[in-house]
Design an enzyme around this catalytic site. Structure first.
Site, PDB file in Angstrom:
ATOM      1  N   ASP A  13       0.829  -1.215   0.000  1.00 44.74           N
ATOM      2  CA  ASP A  13       0.000   0.000   0.000  1.00 44.74           C
ATOM      3  C   ASP A  13       0.863   1.264   0.000  1.00 44.74           C
ATOM      4  O   ASP A  13       1.967   1.264   0.547  1.00 44.74           O
ATOM      5  CB  ASP A  13      -0.916  -0.015   1.232  1.00 44.74           C
ATOM      6  CG  ASP A  13      -2.049   0.989   1.114  1.00 44.74           C
ATOM      7  OD1 ASP A  13      -2.385   1.386  -0.019  1.00 44.74           O
ATOM      8  OD2 ASP A  13      -2.588   1.391   2.164  1.00 44.74           O
ATOM      9  N   HIS A  30       2.045   3.407  -9.153  1.00 44.60           N
ATOM     10  CA  HIS A  30       1.863   1.960  -9.363  1.00 44.60           C
ATOM     11  C   HIS A  30       3.022   1.400 -10.184  1.00 44.60           C
ATOM     12  O   HIS A  30       3.481   0.281  -9.933  1.00 44.60           O
ATOM     13  CB  HIS A  30       0.533   1.686 -10.064  1.00 44.60           C
ATOM     14  CG  HIS A  30      -0.657   2.109  -9.250  1.00 44.60           C
ATOM     15  ND1 HIS A  30      -0.782   1.795  -7.916  1.00 44.60           N
ATOM     16  CD2 HIS A  30      -1.766   2.825  -9.568  1.00 44.60           C
ATOM     17  CE1 HIS A  30      -1.915   2.308  -7.452  1.00 44.60           C
ATOM     18  NE2 HIS A  30      -2.528   2.944  -8.440  1.00 44.60           N
ATOM     19  N   LEU A 124      11.377 -19.927  -5.490  1.00 45.83           N
ATOM     20  CA  LEU A 124      10.429 -19.133  -4.699  1.00 45.83           C
ATOM     21  C   LEU A 124       9.058 -19.215  -5.359  1.00 45.83           C
ATOM     22  O   LEU A 124       8.960 -19.110  -6.581  1.00 45.83           O
ATOM     23  CB  LEU A 124      10.886 -17.662  -4.656  1.00 45.83           C
ATOM     24  CG  LEU A 124       9.934 -16.675  -3.986  1.00 45.83           C
ATOM     25  CD1 LEU A 124      10.174 -16.636  -2.481  1.00 45.83           C
ATOM     26  CD2 LEU A 124      10.110 -15.257  -4.526  1.00 45.83           C
ATOM     27  N   ARG A 180      -4.755  -1.998   8.907  1.00 42.81           N
ATOM     28  CA  ARG A 180      -5.960  -2.797   8.695  1.00 42.81           C
ATOM     29  C   ARG A 180      -5.664  -3.864   7.655  1.00 42.81           C
ATOM     30  O   ARG A 180      -4.655  -3.820   6.958  1.00 42.81           O
ATOM     31  CB  ARG A 180      -7.139  -1.914   8.269  1.00 42.81           C
ATOM     32  CG  ARG A 180      -6.864  -1.045   7.053  1.00 42.81           C
ATOM     33  CD  ARG A 180      -8.118  -0.247   6.643  1.00 42.81           C
ATOM     34  NE  ARG A 180      -7.801   0.712   5.614  1.00 42.81           N
ATOM     35  CZ  ARG A 180      -7.685   2.028   5.811  1.00 42.81           C
ATOM     36  NH1 ARG A 180      -7.884   2.548   7.006  1.00 42.81           N
ATOM     37  NH2 ARG A 180      -7.380   2.829   4.802  1.00 42.81           N
TER      38      ARG A 180
END
Ligand code: IPE
Ligand code: IPE
Ligand code: MG
Length: 240
Positions: A13, A30, A124, A180
Site C-alpha cells: 500500500d 503503481h 520461490l 488494517r
C-alpha cells in the site's frame, strides 16, 4: 540465529501517495510499485523465503476512478511482458490468485501463460493476488465444498481456498502506515505475525524487509498455548 519466515505476505500500500507527493499521476506510483515488487522478490529469494504472497488489486479496487483501474490493467500486461523473463531467471514460480471472470480475455490469457511458463521453477513461489478478496475466497471455497457434497469443516474449506498450494503466511506486512487488513487473507492470516510499516510501498527496500524479519524474530508464536509450554517445546527441540 535469525529465523527466516517460510511464507511472507504483503499488502503493498502507498503507491498513490508516493506519486501524489511528487506531483505525479497515481499510476506513476503503481509503476514504481512494480519496481519495488521486483526488488522485493529478489531480496526474499536471496534470504531463503519460500513463499511470497502480495496484494496487488483488491475486489474493492474496482471502485476507483476508471482511468486508474484501466491504468492498473495496462500496467499488469506490461509488467507480465517485462518481468516474467526475469522471474524465469530467478527461479520464481508465479501464481495469480483471485477471481478471473471479471478480467479481460487478454489479461486472463496473459496470466495463464505466465503461470504455465514458470510452473517448473522451484526457488520461490510468488502469489500475486489480483482481483482478490478474502471474503470472495471463503465464499468460492464454500461453494466448491458444497458442490462436492462434503461437510463444511476446517480441512475441506482449507483445501478449497485459493492458496491451498502453500502453508499459511508466517509474517504479514502492510506498508503505507495503515493498520488494517482490507479484505486480504482473512482465513489464512489467523496466526500470522503482523508488521506495519510507515514506508510507502515504492520505498520498501531490503533494510525494511530485514526490519520486518527482525521484528518477526522477536515475537513468540504461541498458537493458543502458554509461554511456558512454548519455551519447553523449544528446549526439547534444541536438545534433540
Ligand atoms: C496500493 O497503493 C496499490 C493498489 C491498491 C492498487 P494505493 O494505490 O492504495 O496507494 P495509496 O494508499 O492511495 O497511497
Ligand atoms: C489494499 O489497499 C489493497 C491493495 C494493496 C491491493 P487499499 O488502498 O485498497 O486499502 P484501503 O482502501 O486503504 O483499505
Ligand atoms: Mg491504499
Amino acid at each position: 540465529m535469525r529465523q527466516i519466515p517460510h511464507h511472507i505476505a504483503i499488502v503493498m500500500d502507498g503507491n498513490g501517495r508516493w506519486a501524489t507527493r511528487r506531483l505525479l499521476p497515481r499510476v506513476a506510483g503503481h509503476r514504481q510499485g512494480v519496481e519495488s515488487l521486483s526488488r522485493c522478490v529478489r531480496a526474499c529469494a536471496a534470504r531463503g523465503v519460500a513463499v511470497l504472497t502480495v496484494f496487488a488489486f483488491s475486489s474493492e479496487n474496482w471502485n476507483r476512478p476508471a482511468d486508474e483501474v484501466s491504468g492498473l490493467m495496462q500496467l499488469l500486461l506490461k509488467a507480465l511482458a517485462r518481468e516474467v523473463p526475469k522471474l524465469q531467471r530467478e527461479g520464481v514460480q508465479l501464481h495469480f490468485v483471485g477471481e478471473r471472470a471479471r478480467l479481460s480475455p487478454e489479461i486472463g490469457a496473459g496470466l495463464a501463460e505466465a503461470e504455465a511458463a514458470t510452473a517448473h521453477n522451484r526457488r520461490l513461489v510468488l502469489n500475486v493476488c489480483f482481483n482478490y478478496g478474502g471474503r470472495w475466497d471463503i465464499a468460492q471455497a464454500a461453494a466448491r465444498v458444497a458442490a462436492q457434497g462434503l461437510p463444511f469443516d476446517d480441512e475441506n474449506l482449507s483445501r478449497a481456498l485459493a492458496l491451498a498450494h502453500v502453508p499459511d503466511p508466517d509474517l504479514l506486512i502492510r506498508t503505507g502506515g495503515e493498520q488494517r487488513i482490507s479484505n486480504f487473507l482473512l482465513w489464512q492470516a489467523a496466526y500470522s505475525e503482523l508488521y506495519f510499516s510507515d514506508k510507502l510501498w515504492p520505498e520498501f527496500d531490503e533494510d525494511e524487509l530485514d526490519a520486518a524479519i527482525a521484528a518477526f524474530n522477536r515475537r513468540e508464536r504461541r498458537f493458543g498455548k502458554t509461554s511456558a509450554q512454548v519455551t519447553a517445546a523449544d528446549g526439547e527441540r534444541q536438545a534433540a
